[in-house]
Write a protein that holds these residues in place. Structure first.
Motif, PDB file in Angstrom:
ATOM      1  N   ASN A 109       0.813  -1.227   0.000  1.00 30.76           N
ATOM      2  CA  ASN A 109       0.000   0.000   0.000  1.00 30.76           C
ATOM      3  C   ASN A 109       0.841   1.270   0.000  1.00 30.76           C
ATOM      4  N   VAL A 110       2.133   1.167  -0.327  1.00 35.98           N
ATOM      5  CA  VAL A 110       3.026   2.325  -0.394  1.00 35.98           C
ATOM      6  C   VAL A 110       3.599   2.408  -1.803  1.00 35.98           C
ATOM      7  N   SER A 111       3.494   3.572  -2.420  1.00 36.84           N
ATOM      8  CA  SER A 111       3.976   3.739  -3.783  1.00 36.84           C
ATOM      9  C   SER A 111       5.490   3.914  -3.814  1.00 36.84           C
ATOM     10  N   LEU A 112       6.049   3.980  -5.023  1.00 38.52           N
ATOM     11  CA  LEU A 112       7.495   4.060  -5.186  1.00 38.52           C
ATOM     12  C   LEU A 112       8.066   5.352  -4.601  1.00 38.52           C
ATOM     13  N   ASN A 113       7.285   6.425  -4.570  1.00 41.41           N
ATOM     14  CA  ASN A 113       7.777   7.688  -3.998  1.00 41.41           C
ATOM     15  C   ASN A 113       7.436   7.818  -2.519  1.00 41.41           C
ATOM     16  N   GLY A 114       6.948   6.720  -1.933  1.00 34.58           N
ATOM     17  CA  GLY A 114       6.682   6.705  -0.499  1.00 34.58           C
ATOM     18  C   GLY A 114       5.276   7.068  -0.102  1.00 34.58           C
ATOM     19  N   ASP A 118      -2.079  -0.204  11.245  1.00 31.62           N
ATOM     20  CA  ASP A 118      -3.309  -0.866  11.668  1.00 31.62           C
ATOM     21  C   ASP A 118      -4.152  -1.330  10.483  1.00 31.62           C
ATOM     22  N   THR A 119      -3.624  -1.167   9.289  1.00 35.10           N
ATOM     23  CA  THR A 119      -4.372  -1.557   8.099  1.00 35.10           C
ATOM     24  C   THR A 119      -4.218  -3.047   7.825  1.00 35.10           C
ATOM     25  N   ASN A 120      -5.088  -3.561   6.988  1.00 37.23           N
ATOM     26  CA  ASN A 120      -4.936  -4.918   6.468  1.00 37.23           C
ATOM     27  C   ASN A 120      -4.290  -4.791   5.095  1.00 37.23           C
ATOM     28  N   PHE A 121      -3.015  -5.098   4.989  1.00 33.73           N
ATOM     29  CA  PHE A 121      -2.296  -4.956   3.730  1.00 33.73           C
ATOM     30  C   PHE A 121      -2.883  -5.908   2.687  1.00 33.73           C
ATOM     31  N   SER A 122      -3.181  -5.352   1.526  1.00 33.67           N
ATOM     32  CA  SER A 122      -3.870  -6.144   0.510  1.00 33.67           C
ATOM     33  C   SER A 122      -3.085  -6.328  -0.782  1.00 33.67           C
ATOM     34  N   HIS A 123      -2.230  -5.342  -1.134  1.00 29.53           N
ATOM     35  CA  HIS A 123      -1.527  -5.445  -2.416  1.00 29.53           C
ATOM     36  C   HIS A 123      -0.325  -4.513  -2.424  1.00 29.53           C
ATOM     37  N   VAL A 124       0.661  -4.854  -3.232  1.00 28.58           N
ATOM     38  CA  VAL A 124       1.827  -3.980  -3.377  1.00 28.58           C
ATOM     39  C   VAL A 124       1.481  -2.858  -4.354  1.00 28.58           C
TER      40      VAL A 124
END
Length: 248
Positions: free
Chosen positions: A157-162, A192-198
């Motif tokens: 859930n974090v993009s390449l620029n942060g 606290d999130t549920n990570f779902s995808h890169v």
């Protein structure tokens, strides 16, 4: 912004209280030169009259820090300088969260699972005006400095620029202060999130693009080996500390 390696780098002539006529310092504001830029740093002074590591501040904050050095009682905690804060201005707030063991939650289709891992230190950057939150990783075991390398956050859930994709999470309504409550709320929007995808394929260093499945495999490996990611397993960010302070 970032603490200095040693206060002795700047004030070598003061070794003890006697040398300054028995005066006891309360704080110091130091003018620092880094590359072609000049910064002000606020430092507390310890019981031995030694200047401690501090944070970079702007002129308005320097004036405020000097203004509170009177005999009036402190009315609130807003005057205290939090050492986790690396940089603060009207538009930008940057702080770091030391490495620690965390539970990361993942969701895939209808399945929800977690891993308990040793996470590295993280650098958060909040653009107050744009209400944009960015996060990076670092491998420094001590307070980050301008020379500390930034790595892509090894998180989903974090993009390449942060930039953090908030999804259903929200930032606090008022982000104009530097309070611990605001920073904790921002951190919760991530941890606290549920990570779902890169959101990018460079969350970890790999010969091939890191997919969502591959990302989870990395964290499961670190959980099994009971360790945090090594610097050699992370990807250096193209974003610098200097650009963060400029909101770029």
């Amino acid at each position: 912004m970032f603490a200095q390696k040693s206060s002795d780098d700047y004030i070598k002539q003061i070794f003890n209280i006697q040398e300054v006529g028995g005066m006891k310092g309360r704080c110091a504001i130091v003018v620092n030169q880094y590359d072609s830029s000049t910064y002000l740093t606020y430092h507390d002074i310890d019981a031995d009259n030694k200047i401690k590591d501090g944070k970079f501040i702007d002129i308005a904050q320097a004036v405020k820090a000097l203004a509170i050095l009177n005999d009036d009682p402190i009315e609130s905690e807003s005057n205290w300088i939090d050492t986790d804060i690396l940089y603060s201005s009207d538009n930008q707030l940057i702080w770091y969260v030391p490495a620690q063991k965390r539970t990361l939650w993942f969701t895939s289709a209808e399945t929800k699972f977690s891993v308990k891992v040793h996470a590295p230190s993280f650098i958060f950057s909040l653009n107050r005006n744009a209400r944009n939150l960015r996060v990076f990783s670092c491998k420094s075991k001590s307070r980050p400095t301008p020379e500390t390398k930034l790595y892509n956050a090894p998180l989903m859930n974090v993009s390449l620029n942060g930039s953090l994709c908030l999804g259903s999470a929200t930032l606090p309504d008022n982000v104009q202060s530097d309070s611990k409550q605001i920073r904790t709320a921002c951190e919760s929007a991530l941890f606290d999130t549920n990570f779902s995808h890169v959101n990018n394929t460079q969350t970890f260093k790999s010969k091939k693009e890191v997919t969502t499945t591959g990302h989870v495999a990395f964290w499961k490996k670190f959980e099994k080996e009971n360790r945090e990611p090594k610097a050699s397993e992370l990807v250096l960010s193209t974003v610098s500390f200097k650009s963060l302070t400029q909101g770029a």
